[in-house]
Design a protein around this motif. Structure first.
Motif, PDB file in Angstrom:
ATOM      1  N   UNK A 178      26.977   3.753  46.419  1.00 42.69           N
ATOM      2  CA  UNK A 178      26.245   4.662  47.291  1.00 42.69           C
ATOM      3  C   UNK A 178      25.806   3.901  48.544  1.00 42.69           C
ATOM      4  N   UNK A 179      25.964   4.533  49.694  1.00 44.12           N
ATOM      5  CA  UNK A 179      25.530   3.875  50.929  1.00 44.12           C
ATOM      6  C   UNK A 179      23.998   3.859  50.970  1.00 44.12           C
ATOM      7  N   UNK A 180      23.434   2.798  51.528  1.00 42.87           N
ATOM      8  CA  UNK A 180      21.983   2.737  51.700  1.00 42.87           C
ATOM      9  C   UNK A 180      21.567   3.598  52.868  1.00 42.87           C
ATOM     10  N   UNK A 239      40.643  15.064  52.990  1.00 44.76           N
ATOM     11  CA  UNK A 239      41.963  14.513  52.705  1.00 44.76           C
ATOM     12  C   UNK A 239      41.966  13.005  52.560  1.00 44.76           C
ATOM     13  N   UNK A 240      41.028  12.306  53.174  1.00 43.62           N
ATOM     14  CA  UNK A 240      41.064  10.839  53.095  1.00 43.62           C
ATOM     15  C   UNK A 240      40.253  10.352  51.902  1.00 43.62           C
ATOM     16  N   UNK A 256      25.416  10.417  47.757  1.00 39.45           N
ATOM     17  CA  UNK A 256      26.793  10.696  47.342  1.00 39.45           C
ATOM     18  C   UNK A 256      27.596   9.418  47.541  1.00 39.45           C
ATOM     19  N   UNK A 257      28.601   9.197  46.691  1.00 41.92           N
ATOM     20  CA  UNK A 257      29.330   7.942  46.868  1.00 41.92           C
ATOM     21  C   UNK A 257      30.343   8.045  48.005  1.00 41.92           C
ATOM     22  N   UNK A 258      30.974   6.921  48.286  1.00 44.61           N
ATOM     23  CA  UNK A 258      31.800   6.837  49.495  1.00 44.61           C
ATOM     24  C   UNK A 258      32.960   7.821  49.488  1.00 44.61           C
ATOM     25  N   UNK A 259      33.455   8.174  48.308  1.00 44.15           N
ATOM     26  CA  UNK A 259      34.530   9.162  48.266  1.00 44.15           C
ATOM     27  C   UNK A 259      33.989  10.581  48.346  1.00 44.15           C
ATOM     28  N   UNK A 260      32.869  10.836  47.697  1.00 40.69           N
ATOM     29  CA  UNK A 260      32.335  12.205  47.677  1.00 40.69           C
ATOM     30  C   UNK A 260      31.854  12.657  49.047  1.00 40.69           C
TER      31      UNK A 260
END
Lengths: 406, 179
Positions: free
Chosen positions: A361-363, A166-167, A67-71
């Motif tokens: 996407x985080x590793x 929220x963030x 999942x990406x940093x926002x998801x």
């Protein structure tokens, strides 16, 4: 006062057979969440406790790689579901440190406010449930009633009562509006009454005192050796708080104390939490009083955070940026680097070890979960106590199963 | 990209740890990498215990804040070992922190356990073992912690698919009569 520990029993082979095994959990009314303990008992005395975790394991860390940093903020919410905003603050704190972002002053203040609200909410449940488990039901109701008001704040600020999400990277979902501030004021206004009621019920309650004092003793040296953090460590005299010692967000702007006790028993941990709530209220009051004006999100030129709806629908740049960020294989670029960043969660150091590979996407997303570390101390401090002390010690360590298993 | 975060006071404390470590071991024992406010040192598995012991006893890093692993299979631009285990140590007096990393490789990734230095590493090492299959020599009780004992794979490895390989469906079913 240290626990009056009994001597290690010298069991002969016949007496050894006299110990019996009790499976405590996974779903037990007194553990609140899904915990499994295998207790070896000699009568009512605990000879050995073996925690078994993993019952709830749902691969949160693996999901972080997909999942990406926002998801991923929706997943971190569910790790410690007693205080979700604090998890969000911790997660995006790590991401923003990785990206080298400096938040706007208003965003920093708002994150401090929601983080401290989450701390109050977590401590209310922890202290209230400790009382509930030891027979004081009313104190729990008082505590939970105030938690409802904190949920009202979450609902007003984000639309969700339980898992606000929220963030965002570089900002927040929405700015605070006046109704949110009103609801926070209502929480602050109710707090002294609730605190007073709880302290009147519990602080001189003979049953409660006797069940908490001298139970689950953890020495200062052991607290450090076992990597304890937060109220558990501070209850044992380890005077360490990341808000003071490795400041982040706008914490240097606020004037507050870090409470700690030397006793190291359940009572000390309970009292540290009670006092921390008062300090959190003071921090929120200060933050509300000097809440800066201005934007909460980084400017649109940064190409990092989702633009708000007005910008998306009314400007071409906003529309393009929104498109770029939500489409698969787009998004922002990250450095090919790794970082460890931690905040002071309600239960202690809540850190993320993040490895980034240049994509959105985080590793690797490694959570440093306080409950996990504290539960590993449990067999050590419960030894030679009575069966009934299990709930007191569990409550004072504030074990959250979702954070244990991730 | 906006400006970097303002340097906090504990950056100096981090540097002090590094210089104390260099003074005690020489700088041949590790390589240093810096990113934002993190100081990261890479050591070989052979010298890991020596470096961690020096950090604990001579540099004041008595607190093991975090221990975890990562799999770098096909990580962009990487030529080193497949796995790395990180140790985040804190000095509680000066608030300094340092990240120690040790790399291990297939087919038998093994590191010395730090249980004797910090008993708090017990569960954290077990979790790394459970998720990556990295074994820790000298750990008193190295068992799976999150996965069931029958599980054969290591789920956080990069070559393990997100939805699993169907292991869950092959577990023996216990009926109420058998239990």
């Amino acid at each position: 006062m240290p626990a009056p520990l009994l001597d290690e029993p010298e069991l002969d082979s016949e007496a050894k057979q006299a110990t019996w095994t009790l499976n405590f959990g996974p779903q037990h009314p007194a553990t609140h969440t899904t915990l499994r303990l295998i207790l070896e008992l000699d009568g009512e005395r605990i000879v050995k406790a073996t925690p078994h975790i993993g019952y709830l394991h749902s691969g949160f860390e693996k999901l972080g790689e997909h999942l990406n940093y926002n998801q991923y903020v929706t997943i971190v919410d569910r790790k410690n579901y007693i205080s979700p905003p604090m998890n969000e603050v911790a997660w995006h704190h790590a991401v923003e440190k990785l990206m080298g972002l400096e938040l706007t002053p208003r965003c920093q203040y708002i994150r401090v406010i929601i983080g401290e609200l989450a701390r109050i909410s977590d401590h209310l449940l922890c202290t209230g449930a400790a009382a509930l488990d030891l027979g004081a039901f009313t104190a729990f109701l008082y505590a939970f009633n105030l938690r409802e008001q904190i949920y009202d704040v979450y609902e007003e600020m984000s639309g969700y009562r339980f898992h606000p999400g929220y963030t965002r990277v570089g900002g927040l979902l929405y700015d605070f509006n006046d109704r949110v501030l009103d609801k926070i004021r209502k929480v602050l206004h109710s707090f002294p009454q609730v605190f007073g009621d709880m302290s009147k019920l519990l602080f001189r309650n003979r049953i409660f005192l006797d069940r908490m004092r001298g139970v689950g003793y953890l020495s200062k040296a052991d607290a450090i050796a076992y990597s304890c953090a937060g109220p558990v460590a501070r209850g044992s005299g380890v005077h360490y708080d990341l808000r003071k010692d490795a400041p982040y967000l706008a914490y240097p702007d606020f004037d507050f104390e870090v409470p700690y006790c030397e006793e190291g028993d359940c009572w000390a941990r309970f009292m540290v939490r009670m006092e921390e709530m008062r300090q959190s209220v003071s921090i929120i009051q200060q933050a509300m009083a000097k809440l800066p004006t201005g934007p909460v999100n980084l400017p649109i030129a940064e190409k990092l955070n989702l633009p708000d709806k007005a910008t998306t629908y009314n400007s071409m740049e906003g529309l393009i940026q929104h498109f770029e960020l939500v489409m698969p294989n787009r998004g922002f670029e990250t450095p090919v680097e790794e970082i460890y960043a931690a905040v002071e969660g309600p239960n202690g150091e809540l850190g993320y070890y993040l490895v980034a590979d240049g994509t959105e996407f985080a590793w690797r997303v490694r959570t440093r979960p306080p409950s996990f570390i504290h539960f590993s101390v449990f067999p050590h401090i419960i030894k030679n106590h009575m069966l009934a002390d299990v709930v007191a010690v569990l409550g004072s360590l504030s074990i959250i199963a979702a954070e244990l298993d991730r | 990209m906006s400006t970097a975060a303002t340097p906090s006071a504990d950056v100096a404390a981090d540097a002090a740890i590094l210089s104390a470590l260099t003074a005690s071991l020489g700088d041949g024992a590790f390589t240093v990498a810096r990113f934002r406010d993190n100081i990261r040192i890479h050591v070989t598995p052979e010298r890991l215990i020596e470096v961690l012991t020096a950090l604990k006893t001579r540099c004041g890093c008595v607190y093991l804040a975090e221990l975890g692993g990562a799999d770098y299979l096909k990580y962009p631009g990487r030529s080193g070992t497949r796995f790395e285990v990180h140790y985040v140590l804190r000095n509680l007096d000066t608030s300094g922190k340092i990240v120690v990393k040790a790399g291990v490789d297939d087919p038998d990734p093994t590191l010395p356990s730090v249980y004797s230095l910090w008993p708090g590493a017990d569960w954290m090492e077990r979790e790394v073992f459970d998720m990556y299959g990295i074994r820790f020599e000298g750990h008193p009780d190295l068992r799976r912690i999150l996965m069931p004992d029958e599980f054969t794979a290591f789920p956080l490895r990069k070559d393990y698919p997100l939805r699993g390989r169907g292991e869950r469906h092959n577990f023996p079913k216990l009926t109420r009569e058998e239990s």
